[in-house]
Design a protein around this motif. Structure first.
Motif, mmCIF file in Angstrom:
data_model
loop_
_atom_site.group_PDB
_atom_site.id
_atom_site.type_symbol
_atom_site.label_atom_id
_atom_site.label_comp_id
_atom_site.label_asym_id
_atom_site.label_seq_id
_atom_site.Cartn_x
_atom_site.Cartn_y
_atom_site.Cartn_z
ATOM 1 N N ALA A 132 0.850 -1.132 0.085
ATOM 2 C CA ALA A 132 -0.051 0.074 -0.018
ATOM 3 C C ALA A 132 0.926 1.248 0.070
ATOM 4 O O ALA A 132 0.564 2.326 -0.565
ATOM 5 C CB ALA A 132 -0.923 -0.029 1.223
ATOM 6 N N ASP A 133 1.949 1.158 0.773
ATOM 7 C CA ASP A 133 2.813 2.427 0.817
ATOM 8 C C ASP A 133 3.633 2.622 -0.606
ATOM 9 O O ASP A 133 3.675 3.664 -1.042
ATOM 10 C CB ASP A 133 3.985 2.123 1.834
ATOM 11 N N GLU A 134 3.963 1.534 -1.301
ATOM 12 C CA GLU A 134 4.594 1.731 -2.383
ATOM 13 C C GLU A 134 3.551 2.041 -3.649
ATOM 14 O O GLU A 134 3.972 3.173 -4.244
ATOM 15 C CB GLU A 134 5.047 0.298 -2.872
ATOM 16 N N PHE A 135 2.211 1.667 -3.608
ATOM 17 C CA PHE A 135 1.353 2.297 -4.581
ATOM 18 C C PHE A 135 1.036 3.711 -4.273
ATOM 19 O O PHE A 135 0.753 4.497 -5.052
ATOM 20 C CB PHE A 135 0.004 1.421 -4.355
ATOM 21 N N SER A 136 0.829 4.154 -2.933
ATOM 22 C CA SER A 136 0.543 5.594 -2.517
ATOM 23 C C SER A 136 1.797 6.435 -3.042
ATOM 24 O O SER A 136 1.544 7.511 -3.721
ATOM 25 C CB SER A 136 0.524 5.648 -1.247
ATOM 26 N N ASP A 137 2.990 5.880 -3.103
ATOM 27 C CA ASP A 137 4.137 6.755 -3.666
ATOM 28 C C ASP A 137 4.094 6.893 -5.081
ATOM 29 O O ASP A 137 4.298 8.125 -5.737
ATOM 30 C CB ASP A 137 5.551 5.917 -3.196
ATOM 31 N N ILE A 138 3.547 5.495 -5.808
ATOM 32 C CA ILE A 138 3.412 5.864 -7.119
ATOM 33 C C ILE A 138 2.415 6.598 -7.462
ATOM 34 O O ILE A 138 2.458 7.615 -8.456
ATOM 35 C CB ILE A 138 3.275 4.404 -7.698
ATOM 36 N N GLU A 139 1.191 6.727 -6.837
ATOM 37 C CA GLU A 139 0.190 7.641 -7.057
ATOM 38 C C GLU A 139 0.511 9.099 -6.949
ATOM 39 O O GLU A 139 0.157 9.929 -7.664
ATOM 40 C CB GLU A 139 -1.243 7.224 -6.026
ATOM 41 N N ALA A 140 1.445 9.253 -6.009
ATOM 42 C CA ALA A 140 1.686 10.688 -5.548
ATOM 43 C C ALA A 140 2.500 11.178 -6.774
ATOM 44 O O ALA A 140 2.555 12.459 -7.379
ATOM 45 C CB ALA A 140 2.536 10.647 -4.320
ATOM 46 N N ILE A 141 3.363 10.496 -7.402
ATOM 47 C CA ILE A 141 4.275 10.853 -8.502
ATOM 48 C C ILE A 141 3.190 11.028 -9.736
ATOM 49 O O ILE A 141 3.474 12.041 -10.242
ATOM 50 C CB ILE A 141 5.241 9.792 -8.797
ATOM 51 N N LEU A 142 2.468 10.204 -9.834
ATOM 52 C CA LEU A 142 1.610 10.262 -11.301
ATOM 53 C C LEU A 142 0.751 11.457 -10.996
ATOM 54 O O LEU A 142 0.539 12.188 -11.947
ATOM 55 C CB LEU A 142 0.700 9.118 -11.165
ATOM 56 N N LYS A 143 0.266 11.987 -9.612
ATOM 57 C CA LYS A 143 -0.416 12.930 -9.578
ATOM 58 C C LYS A 143 0.094 14.379 -9.693
ATOM 59 O O LYS A 143 -0.040 15.417 -10.213
ATOM 60 C CB LYS A 143 -1.172 13.375 -8.062
ATOM 61 N N LYS A 144 1.304 14.181 -9.368
ATOM 62 C CA LYS A 144 2.459 15.350 -9.348
ATOM 63 C C LYS A 144 2.621 15.651 -10.984
ATOM 64 O O LYS A 144 2.704 17.007 -11.408
ATOM 65 C CB LYS A 144 3.686 15.086 -8.829
ATOM 66 N N HIS A 145 2.639 14.706 -11.784
ATOM 67 C CA HIS A 145 3.019 15.040 -13.444
ATOM 68 C C HIS A 145 1.421 15.224 -13.889
ATOM 69 O O HIS A 145 1.734 15.100 -15.290
ATOM 70 C CB HIS A 145 3.818 13.861 -13.856
ATOM 71 N N GLY A 146 0.574 15.227 -13.299
ATOM 72 C CA GLY A 146 -0.874 15.327 -13.958
ATOM 73 C C GLY A 146 -1.069 14.455 -14.732
ATOM 74 O O GLY A 146 -2.181 14.442 -15.680
ATOM 75 N N ILE A 147 -1.022 13.006 -14.161
ATOM 76 C CA ILE A 147 -1.446 11.954 -14.865
ATOM 77 C C ILE A 147 -2.431 11.320 -14.232
ATOM 78 O O ILE A 147 -2.765 11.145 -13.004
ATOM 79 C CB ILE A 147 -0.422 10.985 -15.145
#
Length: 147
Positions: A132-147
């Motif tokens: 869950a922590d790994e996926f939340s990190d990935i989600e944060a990166i994707l949101k940062k780039h507007g994806i």
């Protein structure tokens, strides 16, 4: 006089061989042979052959070569003995002094500095993250780039 004649004859023979080689259409080899065959004539013209002939038949020159050989033998003998002993006295004394003195005698372990705490966890074990922590990190990166 005999040495000069022999050198001239050798050069003439070499030039003859070079001409025959050039006749066979091997011009590079013929040029090389001609260059080698001109060396003895050049040595005669510079006086090297005369000097060598005078040296070869001189008892004083041979005695000088003997003295030089003896000097070389003495140098070689002292080097062999020096290597078996481990160097000269000064070198051995310096080596013994270097063995006694440590580079940094007061430094036994690296300092961690004031307030540094050691981890109870082994350094080689990586921190285990849940999926869950790994996926939340990935989600944060994707949101940062507007994806």
């Amino acid at each position: 006089m005999i040495a000069e004649t022999v050198c001239s004859a050798a050069s003439a023979a070499g030039l003859g061989i070079a001409v025959v080689t050039a006749y066979r259409k091997r011009f590079l080899a013929a040029t090389r042979i001609a260059a080698y065959s001109l060396v003895p004539v050049g040595l005669v013209m510079t006086g090297v052959v005369g000097w060598l002939a005078d040296t070869a038949f001189s008892p004083t020159a041979w005695a000088g070569f003997g003295v030089l050989g003896m000097a070389w033998a003495l140098f070689a003998t002292t080097r062999i003995v020096e290597r078996r002993r481990g160097g000269t006295r000064a070198e051995r004394k310096a080596a013994r002094g270097a063995q006694r003195d440590a580079v940094a005698p007061a430094a036994s372990a690296p300092s961690l500095g004031p307030g540094a705490r050691q981890s109870t966890r082994p350094a080689t074990a990586p921190a285990a993250k849940s999926s869950a922590d790994e996926f939340s990190d990935i989600e944060a990166i994707l949101k940062k780039h507007g994806i």
